[in-house]
Design a protein around this motif. Sequence first.
Motif, PDB file in Angstrom:
ATOM      1  N   PHE A  17       0.833  -1.203   0.000  1.00 22.69           N
ATOM      2  CA  PHE A  17       0.000   0.000   0.000  1.00 22.69           C
ATOM      3  C   PHE A  17       0.863   1.246   0.000  1.00 22.69           C
ATOM      4  O   PHE A  17       0.524   2.248  -0.606  1.00 22.69           O
ATOM      5  CB  PHE A  17      -0.926   0.038   1.214  1.00 22.69           C
ATOM      6  N   ALA A  64       0.503   4.250  -2.247  1.00 20.12           N
ATOM      7  CA  ALA A  64       0.127   5.481  -1.545  1.00 20.12           C
ATOM      8  C   ALA A  64       1.153   6.583  -1.782  1.00 20.12           C
ATOM      9  O   ALA A  64       0.791   7.755  -1.903  1.00 20.12           O
ATOM     10  CB  ALA A  64      -0.022   5.213  -0.047  1.00 20.12           C
ATOM     11  N   ILE A 103       0.374   8.024  -5.146  1.00 15.72           N
ATOM     12  CA  ILE A 103      -0.855   8.818  -5.079  1.00 15.72           C
ATOM     13  C   ILE A 103      -0.612  10.114  -4.307  1.00 15.72           C
ATOM     14  O   ILE A 103      -1.107  11.175  -4.688  1.00 15.72           O
ATOM     15  CB  ILE A 103      -2.002   7.997  -4.469  1.00 15.72           C
ATOM     16  N   ALA A 104       0.160  10.047  -3.225  1.00 17.15           N
ATOM     17  CA  ALA A 104       0.477  11.257  -2.460  1.00 17.15           C
ATOM     18  C   ALA A 104       1.232  12.257  -3.325  1.00 17.15           C
ATOM     19  O   ALA A 104       0.972  13.458  -3.272  1.00 17.15           O
ATOM     20  CB  ALA A 104       1.296  10.902  -1.221  1.00 17.15           C
ATOM     21  N   GLY A 136       5.994   7.165   1.225  1.00 15.10           N
ATOM     22  CA  GLY A 136       4.708   6.483   1.127  1.00 15.10           C
ATOM     23  C   GLY A 136       4.684   5.185   1.911  1.00 15.10           C
ATOM     24  O   GLY A 136       3.716   4.879   2.613  1.00 15.10           O
ATOM     25  N   ALA A 138       2.426   4.651   5.158  1.00 15.67           N
ATOM     26  CA  ALA A 138       1.460   3.557   5.270  1.00 15.67           C
ATOM     27  C   ALA A 138       1.652   2.798   6.574  1.00 15.67           C
ATOM     28  O   ALA A 138       0.678   2.450   7.253  1.00 15.67           O
ATOM     29  CB  ALA A 138       1.597   2.619   4.082  1.00 15.67           C
ATOM     30  N   PHE A 149      -6.482   0.937   2.455  1.00 17.37           N
ATOM     31  CA  PHE A 149      -5.864   1.771   1.431  1.00 17.37           C
ATOM     32  C   PHE A 149      -5.980   3.246   1.790  1.00 17.37           C
ATOM     33  O   PHE A 149      -5.025   4.007   1.642  1.00 17.37           O
ATOM     34  CB  PHE A 149      -6.514   1.479   0.080  1.00 17.37           C
ATOM     35  N   VAL A 150      -7.134   3.664   2.304  1.00 16.84           N
ATOM     36  CA  VAL A 150      -7.328   5.061   2.709  1.00 16.84           C
ATOM     37  C   VAL A 150      -6.396   5.411   3.867  1.00 16.84           C
ATOM     38  O   VAL A 150      -5.783   6.484   3.868  1.00 16.84           O
ATOM     39  CB  VAL A 150      -8.809   5.316   3.079  1.00 16.84           C
ATOM     40  N   ILE A 181      -2.916   5.939   2.442  1.00 18.28           N
ATOM     41  CA  ILE A 181      -2.781   7.202   1.699  1.00 18.28           C
ATOM     42  C   ILE A 181      -2.717   8.388   2.646  1.00 18.28           C
ATOM     43  O   ILE A 181      -1.891   9.290   2.472  1.00 18.28           O
ATOM     44  CB  ILE A 181      -3.930   7.368   0.683  1.00 18.28           C
ATOM     45  N   ALA A 225       0.674   8.509   4.208  1.00 14.19           N
ATOM     46  CA  ALA A 225       1.673   8.983   3.244  1.00 14.19           C
ATOM     47  C   ALA A 225       1.561  10.486   3.032  1.00 14.19           C
ATOM     48  O   ALA A 225       2.577  11.184   2.945  1.00 14.19           O
ATOM     49  CB  ALA A 225       1.503   8.251   1.922  1.00 14.19           C
ATOM     50  N   LEU A 226       0.345  11.009   2.941  1.00 11.78           N
ATOM     51  CA  LEU A 226       0.156  12.446   2.761  1.00 11.78           C
ATOM     52  C   LEU A 226       0.694  13.226   3.953  1.00 11.78           C
ATOM     53  O   LEU A 226       1.347  14.261   3.793  1.00 11.78           O
ATOM     54  CB  LEU A 226      -1.324  12.774   2.533  1.00 11.78           C
TER      55      LEU A 226
END
Length: 82
Positions: free
Chosen positions: A9, A13, A16-17, A36, A40, A63-64, A67, A70-71
């Motif tokens: 992930f 992630a 995506i981040a 990331g 995670a 998964f959320v 993410i 990671a953000l």
Amino acid sequence: MGIIAWIIFGLIAGAIAKFLMPGKDPGGFIVTIIIGILGAVVGGWIGTALGFGSVSGFNIGSFVIAIIGALVLLFLYRVVKK
């Protein structure tokens, strides 16, 4: 399975981040992917500690959490590196 899911992930992630928080990152794309993975792991740990659920496999909730972790770490990394 939990730590393996966090790492997988985290790879996704991190990408995506980077997509959600574009800009010049110190270290580039590879460092963002590493952040990331760490995000995670941290997100999964904090989510489990706060009772939001855990990264227990490949599902949307896990998964959320990955993410979001990671953000948060990407944001903190940018703040520290400036």
